[in-house]
Write a protein that holds these residues in place. Structure first.
Motif, PDB file in Angstrom:
ATOM      1  N   VAL A 176       1.291  -1.167   0.011  1.00  0.00           N
ATOM      2  CA  VAL A 176       0.381   0.025  -0.021  1.00  0.00           C
ATOM      3  C   VAL A 176       0.559   1.068  -0.016  1.00  0.00           C
ATOM      4  N   PHE A 177       1.797   0.891   0.189  1.00  0.00           N
ATOM      5  CA  PHE A 177       3.159   2.347   0.898  1.00  0.00           C
ATOM      6  C   PHE A 177       3.907   2.596  -0.446  1.00  0.00           C
ATOM      7  N   ASP A 178       3.865   1.450  -0.791  1.00  0.00           N
ATOM      8  CA  ASP A 178       4.484   1.624  -2.848  1.00  0.00           C
ATOM      9  C   ASP A 178       3.415   2.164  -3.238  1.00  0.00           C
ATOM     10  N   ALA A 179       2.334   1.445  -3.530  1.00  0.00           N
ATOM     11  CA  ALA A 179       0.717   2.668  -4.226  1.00  0.00           C
ATOM     12  C   ALA A 179       1.020   3.838  -4.031  1.00  0.00           C
ATOM     13  N   LEU A 180       0.897   4.215  -2.857  1.00  0.00           N
ATOM     14  CA  LEU A 180       0.413   5.463  -2.168  1.00  0.00           C
ATOM     15  C   LEU A 180       1.540   6.649  -3.126  1.00  0.00           C
ATOM     16  N   VAL A 181       3.389   6.346  -2.676  1.00  0.00           N
ATOM     17  CA  VAL A 181       3.686   7.386  -3.246  1.00  0.00           C
ATOM     18  C   VAL A 181       3.761   6.776  -4.299  1.00  0.00           C
ATOM     19  N   SER A 182       4.137   6.097  -5.653  1.00  0.00           N
ATOM     20  CA  SER A 182       4.225   5.684  -6.777  1.00  0.00           C
ATOM     21  C   SER A 182       3.456   6.348  -7.715  1.00  0.00           C
ATOM     22  N   ARG A 183       3.802   6.577  -8.690  1.00  0.00           N
ATOM     23  CA  ARG A 183       2.528   7.600 -10.230  1.00  0.00           C
ATOM     24  C   ARG A 183       2.174   6.424 -10.675  1.00  0.00           C
ATOM     25  N   ARG A 184       0.221   6.300 -10.413  1.00  0.00           N
ATOM     26  CA  ARG A 184      -0.289   5.918 -11.491  1.00  0.00           C
ATOM     27  C   ARG A 184      -0.691   6.198 -12.909  1.00  0.00           C
ATOM     28  N   SER A 185      -1.523   6.193 -13.776  1.00  0.00           N
ATOM     29  CA  SER A 185      -2.222   6.387 -14.441  1.00  0.00           C
ATOM     30  C   SER A 185      -3.052   7.493 -14.430  1.00  0.00           C
ATOM     31  N   GLU A 243      12.450   6.960   7.786  1.00  0.00           N
ATOM     32  CA  GLU A 243      13.923   7.325   7.714  1.00  0.00           C
ATOM     33  C   GLU A 243      14.318   6.267   6.501  1.00  0.00           C
ATOM     34  N   GLU A 244      14.900   5.114   7.042  1.00  0.00           N
ATOM     35  CA  GLU A 244      15.229   3.995   5.363  1.00  0.00           C
ATOM     36  C   GLU A 244      14.116   3.592   4.715  1.00  0.00           C
ATOM     37  N   VAL A 245      13.142   3.677   4.751  1.00  0.00           N
ATOM     38  CA  VAL A 245      12.231   3.902   4.318  1.00  0.00           C
ATOM     39  C   VAL A 245      12.364   5.151   3.149  1.00  0.00           C
ATOM     40  N   LYS A 246      12.561   6.540   3.996  1.00  0.00           N
ATOM     41  CA  LYS A 246      12.045   7.803   2.276  1.00  0.00           C
ATOM     42  C   LYS A 246      13.505   7.115   1.809  1.00  0.00           C
ATOM     43  N   LYS A 247      14.990   6.705   1.903  1.00  0.00           N
ATOM     44  CA  LYS A 247      15.916   6.608   1.663  1.00  0.00           C
ATOM     45  C   LYS A 247      15.588   5.513   0.364  1.00  0.00           C
ATOM     46  N   VAL A 248      15.594   4.684   0.466  1.00  0.00           N
ATOM     47  CA  VAL A 248      14.737   3.508  -0.411  1.00  0.00           C
ATOM     48  C   VAL A 248      13.641   4.343  -1.685  1.00  0.00           C
ATOM     49  N   MET A 249      13.283   4.862  -0.713  1.00  0.00           N
ATOM     50  CA  MET A 249      11.894   5.448  -1.576  1.00  0.00           C
ATOM     51  C   MET A 249      12.690   6.983  -2.461  1.00  0.00           C
ATOM     52  N   ASP A 250      13.209   7.407  -2.295  1.00  0.00           N
ATOM     53  CA  ASP A 250      13.948   8.805  -3.355  1.00  0.00           C
ATOM     54  C   ASP A 250      14.720   8.343  -4.237  1.00  0.00           C
ATOM     55  N   GLU A 251      15.773   6.514  -3.800  1.00  0.00           N
ATOM     56  CA  GLU A 251      16.807   6.125  -4.810  1.00  0.00           C
ATOM     57  C   GLU A 251      15.992   5.877  -6.316  1.00  0.00           C
ATOM     58  N   PHE A 252      15.037   5.149  -5.646  1.00  0.00           N
ATOM     59  CA  PHE A 252      14.238   4.515  -6.781  1.00  0.00           C
ATOM     60  C   PHE A 252      13.721   5.364  -7.651  1.00  0.00           C
ATOM     61  N   ASP A 253      13.005   6.639  -6.640  1.00  0.00           N
ATOM     62  CA  ASP A 253      12.721   8.161  -6.937  1.00  0.00           C
ATOM     63  C   ASP A 253      13.415   8.577  -7.865  1.00  0.00           C
TER      64      ASP A 253
END
Length: 726
Positions: A652-661, A696-706
């Motif tokens: 769910v978290f990844d779905a929230l922070v990710s772009r969707r069509s 903090e660890e989650v934000k770091k992973v999210m930023d790297e993939f962004d």
């Protein structure tokens, strides 16, 4: 797994040290004997060195000291050889008591005095009693006589009381001297002289918990029992044969004595005057002269019980001469003695003047060996028979004495031989086998360093017995080395297979994911979030019973397969830019059960792939909700597998922070607030708590993939008003 430290038995006592200790002990023993003789003491003082040697060096040196001490004493006092067994028993007792700590403190050795006195006194009394013909005697005779004269004790119990009293005085002095000398022995020297058997017992005690349940009896005990059984069998046969030969030899000596006495007696009796001697008896000077010579013959040996001359007639035995004894007066000349029933078979031969074989009888006169010798007149006619009765009771006494001496010597040699055999077995069989067993039991493949150390330990054993044990060791060392190499190859191959497996899982997930143009690196990001969540939960002590190392690895490795069921969702539904219809959403929801079925088919083909069980849980249950409003089964709480509850938060978290069509990405803060708000309804509150604690660890992973997927920093949806497709 932490490697358990292994204790390996050290090198045993050398033969040179045993000889050195034994020589010191023998000198101390002989010095004690010399002092007792010099001051005319009724004591032994011959076990000071035995006790000291046994305490410092163990039973084997002590036994050697006791054996050789009495062997040397036997050159001066032959009887002492038979008491060597007592000196050796003192060594065994001293060694045992030393192991129990009785010689470690200043006054504890004094407590051993009654033990030594009671055991050695009792055995010494019994041995002395039988050796002395079942009567009081030898060293403790004065002590025994005192108890016999001043108490109600019989001779045997007086002998025991006397010996124990003497031993108590002797051992009080001996133990005290040994304890004082022990204080002069440095502890470092004691450790150097520690015997093999004690080291083995020490190591065996340390590793007692590692013994297998199937072990009922040790190899040392088995060999010991075999040696004892063989020795007892040989000793029993030897003792029986020796006693039979002794009995036969003694009986032959008795026959020779009786023949000699009767021949001499027959030569002094005048056969021409037998009838005159019967009628007139000792009224004749010649009769009295012959009787005196017969008494001299009878008194020439204590074994001659009776000496007499009978004229055998039809009505019985007519007395010619019948010498008196201390217990029984002789019959007068001319007296007729009726034939005993046991004598009747010999009467016809004797009436004809013939000779008969020696007779052994056991009647009112005792156990006797009787020899009859005819007395002839000048014309060669048999006028009477001279008979000598040799007491066989003495043979019985001699037999007890012989057996006592024989058994004493046997036990002495038996203890010495057994101690030497046990020492040799310990050194050449038990210790090498135990060393290999201990090394094998401690062998661990935890890491390269511990494995190398274990191999080095085995090579350092360097067992050189020159027999099958050495062959076994060489095979053991070689097999271990080959096994290590084989394990290293397997570990390398396993690692390669594991990497290939994880790569294939990721490729498979990518293939499925590539059909969904909306999800991008969803499988990789969710796998990363799962790792973060599960490690934080373990750190915080959540679900400690479930979060095993295996469970964690299985969940992390199988996380990319959670959406494997989307492979059956049509592209037009999977990539639809707008909201799904109810029918389309039903097809979309089916990816959970489809994914579970696909993985189950894989499990059926590879039953032992443990990680697939968690992959199945992830695929089937990651859309279930804590409050029971999820799909496909609508289960709630801990009915949902833990792995799926963890994936639900990451998904769910990844779905929230990710772009969707159909929507823009939510901000990190907004997504985190949604996770927190839905804790206890959508999500397991503990899993959500661990996720939020790892922001903090989650934000770091999210930023790297962004940076990879959104290099130009496109706008994110702050208010969260965009529609969520799935």
């Amino acid at each position: 797994m932490k490697e358990k430290k292994q204790t390996i038995p050290k090198k045993g006592v050398s033969t040179g040290r045993i000889v050195f200790m034994s020589m010191i002990g023998i000198v101390l023993n002989l010095a004690g004997v010399h002092l007792a003789a010099k001051f005319d003491l009724p004591l032994y003082l011959d076990t000071v060195g035995t006790i000291l040697t046994a305490v410092v060096g163990g039973s084997l040196p002590g036994i050697i000291v006791g054996f050789i001490t009495n062997l040397i004493k036997g050159f001066v006092f032959p009887e002492e050889v038979y008491f060597g067994v007592l000196n050796m028993l003192v060594a065994l007792m001293a060694s045992y008591l030393a192991k129990k700590g009785m010689f470690r403190k200043a006054f504890k050795p004094l407590l051993t005095i009654p033990v030594f006195a009671l055991v050695t006194g009792l055995l010494s009394a019994m041995l002395a009693w039988f050796m002395n013909g079942c009567k009081m005697g030898l060293v403790a005779q004065d002590f025994a006589r005192f108890f016999y004269d001043h108490t109600q004790l019989n001779e045997f119990t007086s002998q025991i009381a006397g010996e124990i009293s003497l031993e108590f005085i002797d051992k009080s002095i001996t133990v005290t001297l040994a304890a004082l000398l022990l204080l002069l022995v440095p502890k470092s020297m004691r450790s150097r002289f520690k015997p093999d058997a004690e080291e083995e017992e020490h190591v065996a005690t340390e590793r007692k918990e590692e013994k297998t349940k199937c072990r009922l009896i040790s190899l040392r005990t088995k060999i010991l029992l075999i040696l004892i059984a063989a020795s007892l069998l040989i000793a029993g046969a030897s003792t029986v044969i020796s006693f039979m030969l002794f009995k036969q030899s003694t009986q032959e000596e008795h026959v020779k004595l009786a023949n000699g006495v009767t021949e001499l007696a027959a030569s002094v009796i005048d056969g021409n005057r037998v009838n005159e001697f019967i009628e007139s008896g000792d009224s004749l000077k010649e009769y009295r002269d012959i009787e005196k010579m017969l008494y001299k013959l009878k008194n020439s040996s204590p074994d001659i019980q009776y000496l007499y001359a009978y004229k055998i007639q039809q009505d019985g035995c007519h007395v010619v001469f019948d010498l008196d004894t201390e217990d029984l007066p002789g019959e007068d000349p001319g007296t007729v003695i009726q034939f005993d029933e046991t004598f009747l078979p010999y009467v016809p031969t004797l009436l004809q003047g013939g000779e008969i074989e020696p007779i052994v009888s056991d009647d009112a006169y005792g156990w006797l060996l009787t020899v009859y010798k005819p007395v002839y007149d000048s014309r060669g006619n048999c006028q009477c028979y001279v008979a000598a009765d040799i007491s066989m009771d003495l043979l019985s006494k001699y037999g007890f004495s012989f057996l006592a001496r024989l058994l004493s010597l046997f036990v002495s040699f038996f203890i010495l031989a057994l101690a030497i055999c046990v020492a040799l077995v310990n050194r050449n069989v038990i210790r090498p086998i135990n060393k290999m067993a201990y090394c094998a039991g401690a062998f661990a493949y935890n890491d390269d360093a511990s494995t190398a150390e274990n191999v080095k330990r085995i090579n350092e054993l360097n067992i050189r017995t020159g027999d099958e044990i050495e062959n076994l060791y060489n095979a053991f060392a070689s097999t271990t080395q080959q096994s290590v190499q084989y394990v290293e190859e397997i570990e390398h191959q396993t690692e390669t297979i594991s990497q290939m497996q994880n790569g294939l899982i990721m490729v498979l997930a990518d293939i499925v994911e590539s059909r969904d143009k909306c999800t991008g690196d969803h499988v990789r990001k969710t796998a990363a979030y799962v790792r973060i969540i599960i490690e934080k939960m373990k750190e915080m002590g959540m679900y400690a019973n479930q979060l095993t190392d295996k469970f964690i690895q299985d969940v992390i490795h199988s996380a990319p397969l959670h959406d494997i069921g989307k492979i059956h969702v049509p592209d037009n539904i999977l990539n639809k830019p707008g909201k799904l219809t109810e029918m389309e959403f039903a097809i979309m929801k089916a990816h959970t059960t489809v994914g579970s079925r696909i993985i189950q088919e894989a499990i059926d083909m590879v039953p032992e792939s443990g990680y697939l069980e968690e992959a199945k849980n992830l695929a089937e249950y990651h859309h279930e909700k804590w409050d029971g409003n999820g799909y496909p089964h609508g289960i709630e709480g801990e009915e949902i597998p833990l792995s799926a509850r963890i994936m639900a938060v990451a998904d769910v978290f990844d779905a929230l922070v990710s772009r969707r069509s159909y929507k823009k990405p939510f901000s990190f803060e907004k997504a985190m607030s949604i996770i927190q708000e839905d804790a206890g309804t959508h999500f397991d509150p503990l899993v959500a708590q661990a996720f939020i604690a790892s922001k903090e660890e989650v934000k770091k992973v999210m930023d790297e993939f962004d940076k990879i997927s959104n290099p130009y920093g496109e706008e994110v949806d702050i208010d969260g008003s965009s529609d969520q497709k799935r």
